[in-house]
Design a protein around this motif. Sequence first.
Motif, PDB file in Angstrom:
ATOM      1  N   TYR A 162     -53.716  53.554 -23.876  1.00  0.00           N
ATOM      2  CA  TYR A 162     -53.077  52.442 -24.566  1.00  0.00           C
ATOM      3  C   TYR A 162     -51.748  52.169 -23.880  1.00  0.00           C
ATOM      4  N   VAL A 163     -51.600  50.999 -23.339  1.00  0.00           N
ATOM      5  CA  VAL A 163     -50.359  50.631 -22.660  1.00  0.00           C
ATOM      6  C   VAL A 163     -49.754  49.462 -23.420  1.00  0.00           C
ATOM      7  N   THR A 164     -48.459  49.565 -23.735  1.00  0.00           N
ATOM      8  CA  THR A 164     -47.840  48.483 -24.496  1.00  0.00           C
ATOM      9  C   THR A 164     -47.138  47.496 -23.575  1.00  0.00           C
ATOM     10  N   LYS A 165     -47.139  46.243 -23.999  1.00  0.00           N
ATOM     11  CA  LYS A 165     -46.399  45.196 -23.289  1.00  0.00           C
ATOM     12  C   LYS A 165     -44.971  45.183 -23.828  1.00  0.00           C
ATOM     13  N   PRO A 166     -43.972  44.928 -22.996  1.00  0.00           N
ATOM     14  CA  PRO A 166     -44.074  44.748 -21.538  1.00  0.00           C
ATOM     15  C   PRO A 166     -44.410  46.070 -20.849  1.00  0.00           C
ATOM     16  N   PHE A 167     -45.163  45.986 -19.769  1.00  0.00           N
ATOM     17  CA  PHE A 167     -45.651  47.212 -19.148  1.00  0.00           C
ATOM     18  C   PHE A 167     -45.106  47.325 -17.719  1.00  0.00           C
ATOM     19  N   SER A 168     -45.155  48.536 -17.199  1.00  0.00           N
ATOM     20  CA  SER A 168     -44.755  48.754 -15.806  1.00  0.00           C
ATOM     21  C   SER A 168     -46.008  48.715 -14.936  1.00  0.00           C
ATOM     22  N   SER A 169     -45.942  47.960 -13.832  1.00  0.00           N
ATOM     23  CA  SER A 169     -47.089  47.826 -12.935  1.00  0.00           C
ATOM     24  C   SER A 169     -47.554  49.172 -12.425  1.00  0.00           C
ATOM     25  N   ASP A 170     -46.587  49.990 -12.009  1.00  0.00           N
ATOM     26  CA  ASP A 170     -46.940  51.301 -11.463  1.00  0.00           C
ATOM     27  C   ASP A 170     -47.649  52.153 -12.501  1.00  0.00           C
ATOM     28  N   GLU A 171     -47.150  52.076 -13.728  1.00  0.00           N
ATOM     29  CA  GLU A 171     -47.754  52.894 -14.763  1.00  0.00           C
ATOM     30  C   GLU A 171     -49.176  52.430 -15.067  1.00  0.00           C
ATOM     31  N   LEU A 172     -49.370  51.117 -15.151  1.00  0.00           N
ATOM     32  CA  LEU A 172     -50.722  50.609 -15.428  1.00  0.00           C
ATOM     33  C   LEU A 172     -51.690  51.036 -14.322  1.00  0.00           C
ATOM     34  N   LEU A 173     -51.254  50.905 -13.078  1.00  0.00           N
ATOM     35  CA  LEU A 173     -52.113  51.302 -11.954  1.00  0.00           C
ATOM     36  C   LEU A 173     -52.416  52.797 -11.998  1.00  0.00           C
ATOM     37  N   ALA A 174     -51.412  53.589 -12.328  1.00  0.00           N
ATOM     38  CA  ALA A 174     -51.610  55.045 -12.387  1.00  0.00           C
ATOM     39  C   ALA A 174     -52.615  55.409 -13.470  1.00  0.00           C
TER      40      ALA A 174
END
Length: 238
Positions: free
Chosen positions: A102-114
């Motif tokens: 579960y990723v919350t917005k606003p999100f970090s690109s690096d974190e989403l990719l990881a």
Amino acid sequence: MMNNKYKVLLIEDDANIRSVVTTLLETEGYQVIWAGTCQLALALFASHRPDIAILDLGLPDRDGMQFLEYVRRDSLMPVIVLSARSGDRDKVTALDAGANDYVTKPFSSDELLARIRMILRNYHHRADSGKLPGGKFRVRDLVIDYDARQVFIDGREIKLSQTEYNIVALLSEHCGKMMTYAAIIRGVWGYPDEGSTKKLQVNMANIRKKFGVRPGEARYITNELGVGYRMNGERDDG
Ligand code: CA
């Protein structure tokens, strides 16, 4: 990872976020198909068999949770929820309904990719090897020998109690997945009781101490307060 061919189903009605995420994923070599409604997402899920879905919950036709519930009837396709809803209850509900993370917005690109890499790697590794829980598990310098029920860090054995070992082994079997307290308690003790969450937290504190992890550090296991724990299958992110 620049040339992976994983197919990502992006379910998002906000054109700006869709564009940002699509560019991000395509730059990393993913193939992206997208849907702006729950209905189209279900159609694409059936026709394109994506490797992973990134799911917004606030969709114009139906709640994204309905997509998740439908998919989980007969599919283990990883699903990462990407939502502005940041409450613990929203996260726990989605994770217990089968979301992998579960990723919350606003999100970090690096974190989403990881998170995507972590989940795909573990999902396909398990599908390939298919011999859970035998053999060994490794993430960075942490090694688990499932047959011997031993855990090593940097070649040194970490002496865990039975319960502590069971927790670590369970998290490793779901490496990359955020597991709620309730899911871990079910997996380790079989049933919840009044003191379960406290018991889990005490065991986890001991595990982290034995692993040599300082409070607040997320080296092997991330704690999302009020939600659950995730074993990290990627490089140090804390
Ligand atoms: Ca939305």
